[in-house]
Write an enzyme that holds these catalytic residues in place. Structure first.
Site, PDB file in Angstrom:
ATOM      1  CE  LYS A  15      20.635 -22.933  23.580  1.00  0.00           C
ATOM      2  NZ  LYS A  15      21.204 -22.859  24.924  1.00  0.00           N
ATOM      3  CD  GLN A  73      24.006 -24.422  26.762  1.00  0.00           C
ATOM      4  OE1 GLN A  73      23.625 -23.728  25.823  1.00  0.00           O
ATOM      5  NE2 GLN A  73      23.169 -25.144  27.480  1.00  0.00           N
ATOM      6  CG  ASP A  95      19.946 -17.800  28.150  1.00  0.00           C
ATOM      7  OD1 ASP A  95      19.045 -18.336  27.474  1.00  0.00           O
ATOM      8  OD2 ASP A  95      21.000 -18.383  28.469  1.00  0.00           O
TER       9      ASP A  95
END
Ligand code: NDP
Length: 293
Positions: free
Chosen positions: A57, A101, A124
């Protein structure tokens, strides 16, 4: 083995061109506004799979010309300290996207952490406000993996009005948002799960079949309607020859490819789209925060 008749949906190439167009747009923003979108990725602990995702990422964020911030913490980090870090990033004007995460260590409540992220920086798309906006047709941020699936489906099918769509899996991060997106495309949507009766018969009705289960090759060739478009979200690591392992999806690919009209491979299908859509969401968040959207 007979040659597959299905068109192969090349998610890797699609994701590369999406990243390219994002990089071009970031360059334009830099010229016009003198600033670029910023993405912060937070990781707690040292889970090896998460480590690979976080590094990818960060690398792809920087390659697109965005500001990339990586914050790594020991597994012993307290929930309070993580919430304080999120509060700082919420207030940081150079950061437009915040991603924590998952999974988090057991002593940290993931729901509380996600709820602490400013919804307009929740790239997200997991915050309850964004889930609610998706369900009600509002302008929120959409979870990256189902968004990636949608972009591939639009590319293959164009208008999806009236098509029968079956989503196998009802998680908050894939199955449910995928079903909402397909509903917005005016598909007739069925969401199947572990308690669904006669799953093969349900799948056989699908013009669009999205598998997001986590069970290798569970969906067989004779579950596929001839000509259907099959999107395989599953990422399963299985034993391979020579004591090695390899990745496989939730769909028995060789069987399905003989029946389907189009199908995503694993790897190289949905997987690469997820990070590309994370970058797209960061750009979207930047535009909205700066009233450019
Ligand atoms: P979850 O484990 O959260 O959800 C799995 C879903 O599958 C559940 O809804 C479950 O039903 C359903 N299910 C389990 N067994 C069966 C069965 N026998 N028949 C029908 N349905 C079943 O997984 P995720 O949604 O997080 O992920 C799904 C897959 O997608 C995984 O392989 C994951 O690795 C992959 N993935 C890939 C991503 C990518 O970037 N390509 C990103 C995210 C996930 P129930 O609710 O009843 O338990």
């Amino acid at each position: 083995m007979t040659d597959p008749s299905a068109r192969l949906i090349d998610g890797k190439a699609f994701a590369a061109s999406l990243r390219q167009s994002i990089a071009t747009e970031v360059g334009r923003l830099k010229d016009r506004l003198g600033t670029v979108p910023g993405l912060a990725v937070l990781m707690v602990g040292d889970d090896p799979a998460s480590d690979v995702y976080v590094r990818n990422k960060a690398r792809q964020t920087a390659e697109c010309g965005m500001k990339s911030v990586e914050r790594r913490f020991a597994a012993s980090l307290t929930e309070t300290d993580l919430l304080e870090e999120i509060a700082r990033l919420n207030d940081d004007p150079t950061i437009h996207g915040i991603l924590v995460q998952l999974p988090l260590p057991a002593h940290i409540n993931a729901d509380r952490v996600i709820a602490a992220i400013r919804p307009d920086k929740d790239v997200d798309g997991f915050h309850p406000v964004n889930a609610g906006l998706l369900a009600t047709g509002g302008k929120g941020l959409v979870p990256c993996t189902p968004l990636g699936c949608l972009l591939l489906l639009r590319d293959v099918l164009g208008d999806m009005t009236g098509l029968q769509a079956v989503v196998v899996g009802r998680s908050n991060i894939v199955g449910k948002p995928m079903a909402q997106l397909l509903l917005q495309e005016s598909c007739t949507v069925t969401v199947a799960h572990s308690r669904t009766r006669d799953l093969p018969a349900i799948c056989r009705q699908a013009d669009i079949l999205v598998a997001a289960v986590g069970r290798p090759a569970m969906i067989r060739g004779d579950w596929i309607k001839p000509g259907a478009t099959v999107i395989d979200v599953g990422i399963n690591r299985i034993a391979a020859e020579g004591g090695k392992t390899r990745l496989t999806g939730d769909v028995a690919f060789d069987e399905a490819a003989r029946v389907a009209g189009a199908i995503t491979p694993v790897p190289g299908g949905v997987g690469p789209m997820t990070i590309a859509c994370l970058l797209r969401n960061t750009l979207t968040a930047f535009a909205r925060i700066n009233n450019q959207d």
